[in-house]
Design a protein around this motif. Sequence first.
Motif, short mmCIF file in Angstrom:
data_model
loop_
_atom_site.label_atom_id
_atom_site.label_comp_id
_atom_site.label_asym_id
_atom_site.label_seq_id
_atom_site.Cartn_x
_atom_site.Cartn_y
_atom_site.Cartn_z
N SER A 45 -1.28 10.64 -2.10
CA SER A 45 -1.46 11.35 -3.37
C SER A 45 -0.64 12.63 -3.45
O SER A 45 -0.30 13.10 -4.54
N GLY A 46 -0.32 13.20 -2.30
CA GLY A 46 0.43 14.46 -2.30
C GLY A 46 -0.40 15.66 -2.66
O GLY A 46 0.11 16.77 -2.84
N GLU A 47 -1.73 15.46 -2.79
CA GLU A 47 -2.64 16.56 -3.11
C GLU A 47 -3.14 17.20 -1.82
O GLU A 47 -4.04 16.71 -1.18
N LEU A 67 -8.43 6.97 6.91
CA LEU A 67 -8.20 6.53 5.53
C LEU A 67 -8.08 7.73 4.59
O LEU A 67 -7.23 7.74 3.68
N LYS A 68 -8.92 8.73 4.81
CA LYS A 68 -8.86 9.93 3.96
C LYS A 68 -7.55 10.69 4.17
O LYS A 68 -6.97 11.21 3.21
N MET A 69 -7.09 10.75 5.40
CA MET A 69 -5.82 11.42 5.65
C MET A 69 -4.66 10.65 5.02
O MET A 69 -3.72 11.24 4.49
N TYR A 70 -4.75 9.33 5.05
CA TYR A 70 -3.71 8.50 4.43
C TYR A 70 -3.72 8.68 2.92
O TYR A 70 -2.66 8.73 2.28
N GLU A 71 -4.93 8.83 2.35
CA GLU A 71 -5.03 9.06 0.91
C GLU A 71 -4.37 10.39 0.53
O GLU A 71 -3.67 10.48 -0.49
N VAL A 72 -4.58 11.42 1.35
CA VAL A 72 -3.97 12.72 1.08
C VAL A 72 -2.44 12.61 1.13
O VAL A 72 -1.73 13.17 0.29
N SER A 73 -1.93 11.87 2.11
CA SER A 73 -0.48 11.72 2.23
C SER A 73 0.12 10.94 1.07
O SER A 73 1.23 11.24 0.62
N GLU A 105 -1.71 1.35 -3.98
CA GLU A 105 -2.02 1.80 -2.62
C GLU A 105 -3.16 2.81 -2.63
O GLU A 105 -4.08 2.74 -1.80
N ILE A 106 -3.09 3.76 -3.57
CA ILE A 106 -4.15 4.77 -3.66
C ILE A 106 -5.47 4.11 -4.04
O ILE A 106 -6.53 4.45 -3.50
N LEU A 107 -5.41 3.16 -4.99
CA LEU A 107 -6.62 2.44 -5.40
C LEU A 107 -7.24 1.70 -4.22
O LEU A 107 -8.46 1.75 -4.00
#
Length: 301
Positions: free
Chosen positions: A190-192, A182-188, A132-134
Amino acid sequence: MACAENKGYGIMGVMVDVAVTILILVMMTILGAVFGSFACCQAWRWRYHVVEKKDLGQWSVCLHCKKRIKWYDNIPVVSWLVLGGKCRNCHKEIGKADFLSEISLAVAFLMLSWAYLLPILNNWGVLALHPEILAIKLAIFVMTLVLLVILMVLAVYDAKWGELPTVLLMLAIIVGAIVFILKMYEVSLSGEGSVLSEVISTMIGVLILAGTCFVLYKASKEKLMGGGDWWLALALALALANWWLSLWTIFLANLLGDLVALPKAMRTGKTKVFFGPFLVAAFVIVMVLGNCLPLLIQIGF
């Protein structure tokens, strides 16, 4: 002997990695040049279709003699250099906008691929464990390139005619918003970091970048900033999704404007500045440096 073989294999592996990296960057540079040609062409087509009420047809044509440009005269960058920026048929100048658009987007695609795509590929094994992160990282990269093509159409149009078409501005804002989501989803995923803090940072960035452009637009009565510039700045701020990067973007855009437009204004006496191209150029620089500087600091540069 085993150690020697392993060492040789390691060197060969590095050589293969370097070769693949170079190939990817070259391909992305060529792709950027192609889309740069496409962007300039679309700017002209938009102008003729909406303003001039004319249809340029399906194929590329010379605007002077109206003859179709052959495929071998339509190769990005190369054809312009070979023909000296002139039409093969009527020998009149094609214009520098096409060449500059191709070169600019080629460099932009190269820089963004180096800053965003290569780190993804270099960490593919680790990222593949988190599909998902990829997928999100690849989606952000692709949508950023899509946004860049739209921005190039706007930059060419603004540089040539001093206008920013509303439809294209709305499209840029939509794509910028998609990049933000998309960037906000990536943050959620990854937990970073915190999604809330990232959203707040983005909103502050919108106030800094789009707000500054809006104030300049109103205060200067469209002499220093056009009405469409702050809408363009809104799209950029959403895609950057960081108040610090937005601050640097408005700073660099004004610096580039002073370095390029101010001397021309002093020579010609014209004080009106078409700010769109400077915003787009600053956006690309900040996007690249914003991703690469932390990496360079970590490895000691």
